[in-house]
Design a protein around this motif. Structure first.
Motif, short mmCIF file in Angstrom:
data_model
loop_
_atom_site.label_atom_id
_atom_site.label_comp_id
_atom_site.label_asym_id
_atom_site.label_seq_id
_atom_site.Cartn_x
_atom_site.Cartn_y
_atom_site.Cartn_z
N PRO A 86 0.84 -1.08 -0.36
CA PRO A 86 0.01 -0.06 0.01
C PRO A 86 0.87 1.30 -0.18
CG PRO A 86 -0.25 -0.87 1.90
CD PRO A 86 0.96 -2.18 1.21
N GLY A 87 0.99 2.36 -0.87
CA GLY A 87 1.27 3.51 -1.30
C GLY A 87 1.79 3.65 -1.91
N VAL A 88 2.53 1.99 -2.31
CA VAL A 88 3.65 2.73 -3.62
C VAL A 88 2.67 2.50 -4.60
CG1 VAL A 88 5.12 1.04 -5.27
CG2 VAL A 88 5.38 1.36 -2.38
N VAL A 89 2.54 3.55 -5.89
CA VAL A 89 2.03 3.58 -7.28
C VAL A 89 3.03 2.55 -8.13
CG1 VAL A 89 1.90 5.35 -9.59
CG2 VAL A 89 1.91 6.35 -6.79
N ASP A 90 4.38 2.72 -8.66
CA ASP A 90 4.65 1.56 -9.02
C ASP A 90 5.88 1.29 -9.06
OD1 ASP A 90 4.86 -0.63 -11.31
OD2 ASP A 90 3.41 0.62 -12.54
N ALA A 91 6.49 0.42 -9.39
CA ALA A 91 8.33 -0.53 -9.32
C ALA A 91 8.39 -0.96 -10.86
CB ALA A 91 8.55 -0.98 -7.85
N ALA A 122 21.17 8.47 -24.49
CA ALA A 122 21.46 7.94 -22.69
C ALA A 122 19.71 6.41 -23.55
CB ALA A 122 20.62 7.70 -21.93
N LEU A 123 20.73 4.83 -22.75
CA LEU A 123 19.45 4.34 -22.35
C LEU A 123 18.32 3.33 -21.12
CD1 LEU A 123 19.71 1.57 -24.94
CD2 LEU A 123 19.31 0.55 -22.80
N TYR A 124 17.52 3.23 -20.70
CA TYR A 124 17.35 2.76 -19.72
C TYR A 124 16.63 1.95 -20.53
CZ TYR A 124 18.00 7.60 -17.07
OH TYR A 124 18.44 8.77 -17.45
N MET A 125 17.05 0.72 -19.45
CA MET A 125 15.85 -0.69 -19.58
C MET A 125 14.83 -0.84 -18.96
SD MET A 125 19.76 -3.38 -20.14
CE MET A 125 21.11 -2.30 -21.15
N VAL A 126 13.80 -0.86 -19.05
CA VAL A 126 12.65 -0.88 -18.08
C VAL A 126 11.37 -1.89 -19.29
CG1 VAL A 126 12.84 1.22 -17.53
CG2 VAL A 126 11.51 1.59 -18.96
N ASP A 127 10.49 -2.16 -18.52
CA ASP A 127 9.83 -2.67 -18.64
C ASP A 127 7.91 -2.09 -18.49
OD1 ASP A 127 8.40 -2.55 -15.96
OD2 ASP A 127 9.06 -4.29 -15.14
N ASP A 128 7.18 -2.94 -18.68
CA ASP A 128 5.92 -2.37 -19.49
C ASP A 128 5.20 -0.95 -18.22
OD1 ASP A 128 5.40 -4.97 -17.85
OD2 ASP A 128 3.00 -4.35 -18.02
N HIS A 129 5.80 -0.85 -16.61
CA HIS A 129 5.71 -0.86 -15.95
C HIS A 129 6.52 0.84 -16.14
CE1 HIS A 129 2.46 -2.99 -13.56
NE2 HIS A 129 3.60 -4.01 -14.51
N GLY A 130 7.27 0.71 -16.77
CA GLY A 130 8.12 2.13 -16.88
C GLY A 130 8.14 3.74 -17.15
N ILE A 131 7.60 3.72 -17.79
CA ILE A 131 6.54 4.86 -18.04
C ILE A 131 5.62 5.57 -16.94
CG2 ILE A 131 4.14 6.12 -19.28
CD1 ILE A 131 6.45 5.50 -20.98
N ASN A 132 5.25 4.23 -16.32
CA ASN A 132 4.29 4.85 -15.19
C ASN A 132 5.13 5.11 -13.91
OD1 ASN A 132 1.82 4.81 -13.54
ND2 ASN A 132 1.85 2.93 -12.83
N THR A 145 3.64 -3.43 -24.00
CA THR A 145 3.57 -4.14 -23.82
C THR A 145 3.79 -5.19 -23.42
OG1 THR A 145 3.52 -5.55 -25.56
CG2 THR A 145 1.57 -3.70 -26.24
N PRO A 146 3.09 -5.75 -22.28
CA PRO A 146 3.70 -6.98 -21.49
C PRO A 146 4.83 -7.89 -22.41
CG PRO A 146 2.12 -6.79 -20.83
CD PRO A 146 2.10 -5.84 -21.79
N ASN A 147 3.98 -8.21 -23.42
CA ASN A 147 4.72 -9.38 -24.54
C ASN A 147 6.12 -8.85 -25.42
OD1 ASN A 147 2.84 -11.17 -24.36
ND2 ASN A 147 1.83 -10.10 -25.86
N ASP A 148 5.97 -7.58 -25.07
CA ASP A 148 7.01 -6.48 -25.67
C ASP A 148 8.45 -6.98 -25.11
OD1 ASP A 148 6.11 -5.59 -27.60
OD2 ASP A 148 5.82 -4.25 -26.61
N ILE A 149 8.43 -7.20 -22.88
CA ILE A 149 9.87 -7.28 -22.70
C ILE A 149 10.46 -8.34 -23.11
CG2 ILE A 149 10.16 -7.18 -20.36
CD1 ILE A 149 8.66 -4.83 -21.19
N PHE A 221 13.81 -4.35 -21.04
CA PHE A 221 14.27 -5.36 -21.49
C PHE A 221 14.23 -5.43 -19.78
CE2 PHE A 221 18.02 -5.32 -24.77
CZ PHE A 221 17.92 -7.07 -25.22
N GLN A 222 14.12 -6.43 -19.44
CA GLN A 222 14.52 -6.84 -17.57
C GLN A 222 16.23 -7.41 -17.82
OE1 GLN A 222 11.38 -8.66 -16.16
NE2 GLN A 222 11.31 -5.87 -14.95
N MET A 223 16.58 -7.06 -16.80
CA MET A 223 18.30 -7.79 -16.93
C MET A 223 18.42 -8.76 -16.16
SD MET A 223 19.77 -3.85 -16.62
CE MET A 223 17.66 -4.01 -15.42
#
Lengths: 404, 230, 436
Positions: A86-91, A122-132, A145-149, A221-223
């Motif tokens: 609770p209290g976390v928006v996203d990670a 600069a390059l950031y590796m994130v999943d579909d939660h990155g924007i949020n 989309t989750p399928n892109d990761i 990307f997820q590492m």
């Protein structure tokens, strides 16, 4: 003013004294104008937005040292745990933190090949939660989309075929119409195609001193790596409360790894601009003490010259000069000296700026600053001479008849 | 003691030459007390400045105690002022920052006396002018007459053979002036040669010899008259 | 006479205390500002290893992209590829040679009560310790044999030894690093060269490493690389492909005793590159460089622009302060014209007056210098707190800086006093002695 002729003639008889004050004013102005210019320049840099929700975001490092540790599974479990709190928006798991100074850069090119022009970012590796999680604004296109990761193995050299870039990056690729970048395919690592599926309003690179600091790209990307960072965004105002809770929850969830460097983005910004901040404070101190010294110098010299002219001033008073006329004499005198000082100061300020520009790659100074500097020094001069002039005006006319 | 032969002093201001002294001739003997009078602008101050080695002259010959002043450089003149001449000024010219002891000490320092000698001389001379008890006072704490006494003590401290006084009583009331004059007479009787510039005829008469300066020249008649009396 | 001048100067300074204070403050502030920035610059550009900085050389080879030269062709890459570094190391053409790179590792102390710690590490070859005169408390470095055999050995610093082994002689003990058991062969004393010359690529003023392990362990995946990696050509997947690729991330230092050795080594490097050209590498024109320690620090612009700029500014500040002093001294000395005239009448020569007023100036300068030192000390404290870690150890006044501050203040005040004194000495006594 009628008496300015008399004042100038009197000054000519004490050229050196007047020249010394004028030189001081000139040098003070030279330093002042350039220092303020540099302060402004740094402040502008510090005010640039990173693009992320700085107030409510923090990150931590996750370092795996155990041999039998399933990185993929445990990372997903970590993220699930955090996201449900609770209290976390996203990670998200991310490879680099904006403003932190350490990160990854890659270049895109319009055509494949090893001899084509590239634009780096600069390059950031994130999943579909990155924007949020980052809190960046998507102004065109779509999120991953989750399928892109995809999972990225340590040392892997291939890249996903989708990316989301910043508007500034899009502008560098298409200077005339950044929107046309959307949907286009570019090449990363010389020959791997990559399609731009979205454009973000802004997201800064980790290096604040880099000229391309506004150019960033997200890749899905997820590492699968022993060392990674988790970026966590909380609801407004809950960051500080959640930091230790999340640290503890992660540490307790599984052994064999270390949770370290739990840091807010605000601290990261502070550290990132620490040098700028420090330089600004030092320059501010220099400028203010310098102005004080020049001011006190004027006070000291004026008091001395009034002491020497006590009898003369008394005589003037005896001959009918009003207090205001005596004061005005010294104020006009100071104004004349300041004028010379400010003229030399303008030349000095521009010369120093030119030298700084060539030696330290600074931009040319703007004229308003020079005008502001000039006005400031006129005011400082008048304020400084006020007390001595007042003192002079209080000299009794009776002094004229005294022998010594 | 002091011999001036055909001394001229010309000030050049732009194209205009001003003759402050022209063909000035004077001989002062050991033990003289000479008063120099003359109207304002007659050249008596210039004479005194040259006699005191404060100013150089344009032409002529000037021997002081047998030494040719014209051959001395700046340092030589400084040394001579220090060793042979004592000055007394109308404005007293004490150093306001220094107390009486330190004021009298100034010429002794330049002379290079040791601490013991200096202390002895300072005390002796302040005693002589009656101000030994106020040694630690600053000049501003004294009256005009007392200040002039300090100046005299300072002039005497180096035991000069020759005392130059420029309107020594000019800033004093008559009672104080009388006191200072008596002191000068006493000093002269003890053997010091004194040259005093004044415009006060009464005081001038108390000197053993009076000369008058007019238009930069010694008025011959006056000298002759004085010599006749002597 | 000197003591008399001092006494007169003292009286004069006290009597005009406001003016004197103003001058002392002006000089103090000027000197304080100048010394603060000079000290920072001086320490930033200090020679971290003075006795052999001329014999240690950093090696650069231009292996970069022919289409897009490194640093626009002005400099070869600042680091070296794994291939070249290991080849040159194996050739052993220098008196000593050390390949090294930055690493990091998790140490799990043998004592189960202690939490694991993350250590900054350095992977290097055996010569490192002897080349850079690393001070040992216990044991020593490892042998070249350990490098070749990829032995799990480690040298730890005092701090780590205190943390993990409670400060005892831990040579021979084992230490779990990233899951493997390493044998401790040496413990080094505190060694924080400023600048950290042996690796300036990740911050010239950062902390030195906590642990040192054989460089060959990187290829074995026993330790993790960190630090900067720069590639111009994509390499294939996996570590082996990465190591064989054109990424630069290693640093090679060599120790060469004489100029002749240096020339010979350069010839050797050129021959090496020519040979590599046969394999289709090194397409850029020949540009191999050997820079000794100070040349390398200069090349890497270790002294920050900000520091240089502020030094320039602070010297201008000092000039303003001195102009201020010249003006005030002039006013003061000319205000003393009657006194000067009188002193001349009483037998003071020009030399005498000159000495007296110069001594007065010098006294003010000395006081200003002392104030300046205090201000510089405070200024450096301020700089340290403003800049944080990066300035640790860069903001201290040593003996030579203290001496410089005093000399600078004396010289500058004497210079400032010169003109006023000259004017004072040339006052015409006759004019000053007339009654007013």
């Amino acid at each position: 003013m009628l008496e300015s002729g008399i004042i100038i003639r009197a000054l000519m008889r004490n050229k050196i004294g007047a020249l010394l004050i004028a030189l001081q004013i000139a040098l003070t102005m030279t330093i002042m104008v350039n220092a303020i210019f540099m302060i402004q320049d740094r402040q502008q840099q510090m005010q640039r937005e990173s693009g992320i929700d700085e107030k409510n975001t923090f990150y931590l490092t996750n370092t795996v040292f155990a041999q039998d540790y399933n990185i993929q599974v445990e990372m997903q479990a970590d993220l699930n745990l955090i996201r449900k709190m609770p209290g976390v928006v996203d990670a998200i798991q991310i490879n680099a933190i904006p403003l932190s100074g350490g990160g990854w850069s890659m270049a895109l090119q319009h055509e494949p090949g090893d001899d084509k022009d590239t634009v780096s970012s600069a390059l950031y590796m994130v999943d579909d939660h990155g924007i949020n999680t980052l809190g960046v604004e998507l102004i065109a296109g779509v999120n991953f989309t989750p399928n892109d990761i995809q999972w990225r193995a340590s040392g892997q050299s291939t890249w996903p075929d989708k990316t989301i870039i910043t508007k500034a990056f899009a502008k560098s690729l298409y200077p005339d119409d950044w929107q046309s970048a959307l949907g286009k395919t570019f090449y990363i690592s010389q020959n791997q195609p990559m399609q731009i599926v979205g454009v973000m309003k802004n997201l800064q690179a980790p290096w604040n001193g880099w000229s391309g600091v506004e150019r960033s790209m997200l890749v899905p990307f997820q590492m699968e790596s022993q060392g990674s960072k988790y970026l966590i965004r909380t609801e407004a105002g809950r960051r500080d409360e959640l930091m230790p809770i999340i640290e503890k929850a992660l540490a307790e969830r599984i052994k064999g790894r270390l949770i370290r460097r739990v840091t807010t983005i605000e601290d990261t910004r502070k550290k990132s601009y620490r040098q700028h901040n420090a330089t600004n404070k030092i320059l501010t101190t220099v400028v203010s003490t310098l102005t004080l010294i020049t001011g006190f110098g004027i006070v000291g010299l004026a008091l001395f010259s009034i002491n020497r002219r006590t009898k003369q001033i008394g005589t003037r008073r005896a001959l009918g000069a009003t207090k205001w006329q005596i004061m005005r004499y010294f104020m006009v005198e100071n104004f004349i000296i300041s004028t010379f000082g400010v003229i030399f100061g303008c030349i000095g300020a521009i010369a120093l700026n030119m030298w700084l520009a060539t030696t330290f790659n600074l931009t040319p100074i703007n004229i308003e600053l020079i005008i502001i500097g000039a006005i400031t020094l006129f005011i400082v001069g008048q304020l400084a001479v006020l007390y001595p002039a007042r003192k002079a005006s209080l000299i009794s006319p009776a002094t004229a008849t005294r022998t010594i | 003691m002091l011999i001036m032969k055909d001394i001229s002093k010309i000030f050049q201001t732009g194209d205009i030459q001003t003759h402050a002294l022209r063909d000035f001739n004077l001989t002062v003997n050991e033990g003289d007390f000479i008063s120099v009078t003359g109207p304002s602008g007659s050249g008596k101050t210039t004479f005194l400045n040259i006699a005191g080695l404060l100013e150089t002259y344009t032409h002529g010959e000037f021997l002081l105690d047998g030494e040719d002043v014209g051959k001395l450089n700046d340092n030589g003149r400084s040394r001579m002022r220090n060793e042979k001449i004592g000055f007394i000024f109308q404005g007293f010219n004490l150093i306001p920052d220094l107390n009486l002891f330190d004021n009298v000490d100034v010429p002794l320092r330049y002379r290079g006396f040791n601490a013991k000698q200096r202390k002895l001389r300072i005390e002796e001379n302040l005693e002589r002018v009656g101000l030994a008890s106020r040694m630690k006072h600053l000049p501003s704490q004294l009256s005009g007459g007392q200040q002039q006494r300090v100046a005299i003590a300072r002039a005497l401290a180096t035991s000069p053979r020759f005392l130059l006084a420029d309107e020594p009583t000019g800033n004093l009331d008559s009672e104080m002036a009388n006191g200072v004059m008596s002191l000068l007479e006493e000093i002269n009787q003890q053997g010091t040669t004194i040259v005093m510039v004044t415009h006060d005829a009464l005081l001038a008469e108390r000197a053993t010899r009076t000369i008058q300066v007019k238009d930069g020249r010694v008025s011959e008649l006056e000298i002759l008259a004085q010599q006749a009396i002597a | 006479m000197f003591s008399y001048y001092l006494k007169i100067a003292w009286i004069s300074i006290l009597r005009h205390w406001g003016l004197s204070l103003l001058m002392i403050c002006a000089i103090g502030l000027g000197i304080g500002a100048a010394m603060t920035t000079v000290t920072v610059n001086y320490l930033m550009s200090a020679n971290p290893i003075p006795h052999k900085s001329e014999q240690l050389y950093y090696v650069q080879l231009d292996s970069w992209d022919v289409n897009d030269p490194f640093d626009e062709g002005k400099n070869p890459p600042d680091q070296m590829t794994y291939t070249d570094a290991t080849n040159l190391w194996k050739a052993k053409k220098a008196f000593r040679q050390s390949v090294n790179a930055q690493t990091y590792a998790v140490i799990e102390p043998n004592d189960p009560d202690l939490l694991p710690i993350i250590a900054d590490g350095r992977a290097n070859t055996a010569d490192f310790f002897a080349m850079f005169d690393v001070p040992f408390i216990y044991g020593g470095g490892w042998t070249e044999q350990a490098d070749i055999n990829k032995e799990l050995v480690v040298v730890i610093n005092k701090e780590t030894n205190d943390k993990v082994f409670g400060g005892k002689d831990s040579v021979g003990e084992t230490l779990k690093i990233d899951g493997d058991m390493f044998k401790v062969v040496g413990v080094i004393n505190t060694w924080e060269p400023k600048p950290r010359f042996y690796d300036v690529t990740t911050g010239a003023f950062n902390k030195s490493a906590d642990i040192f392990v054989p460089f060959s362990l990187i290829a074995e995946e026993k330790v993790r690389r960190s630090g900067n990696t720069n590639c111009w050509k994509p390499s294939g997947d996996g570590l082996a492909a990465f190591l064989a690729g054109e990424c630069v991330w290693t640093q090679l230092w060599v120790e060469l005793k004489t100029e002749q050795d240096k020339q010979e080594y350069l010839t050797f490097l050129n021959a090496y590159v020519e040979e590599q050209k046969q394999y289709g590498r090194f397409l850029r024109p020949l540009d191999n460089r050997l820079s000794n320690v100070m040349q390398w620090l200069e090349n890497q612009e270790v002294v920050a622009d900000d520091a240089k700029m502020m030094m320039a500014m602070s010297f201008m500040f000092l000039v303003v302060c001195l102009l201020n002093t010249v003006g005030l001294l002039l006013a003061k000395f000319l205000g003393k014209a009657p006194e000067i005239g009188l002193r001349q009448a009483l037998g003071a020569s020009k030399t005498t007056l000159f000495s007296q007023y110069m001594i007065e100036s010098a006294c003010i300068g000395l006081a200003g210098g002392i104030l300046g030192l205090i201000l510089a000390y405070l200024g450096l404290k301020g700089v340290e707190s403003l800049y944080g870690d990066t300035m640790q150890g860069l903001a201290t006044l040593d003996v030579s800086m203290t001496a410089l501050a005093i000399i600078l203040s004396l010289v500058s005040t004497i210079l400032a006093g010169l003109y006023p004194t000259w004017r004072a000495c040339n006052i015409q006594p006759a004019q000053q002695l007339k009654s007013q």
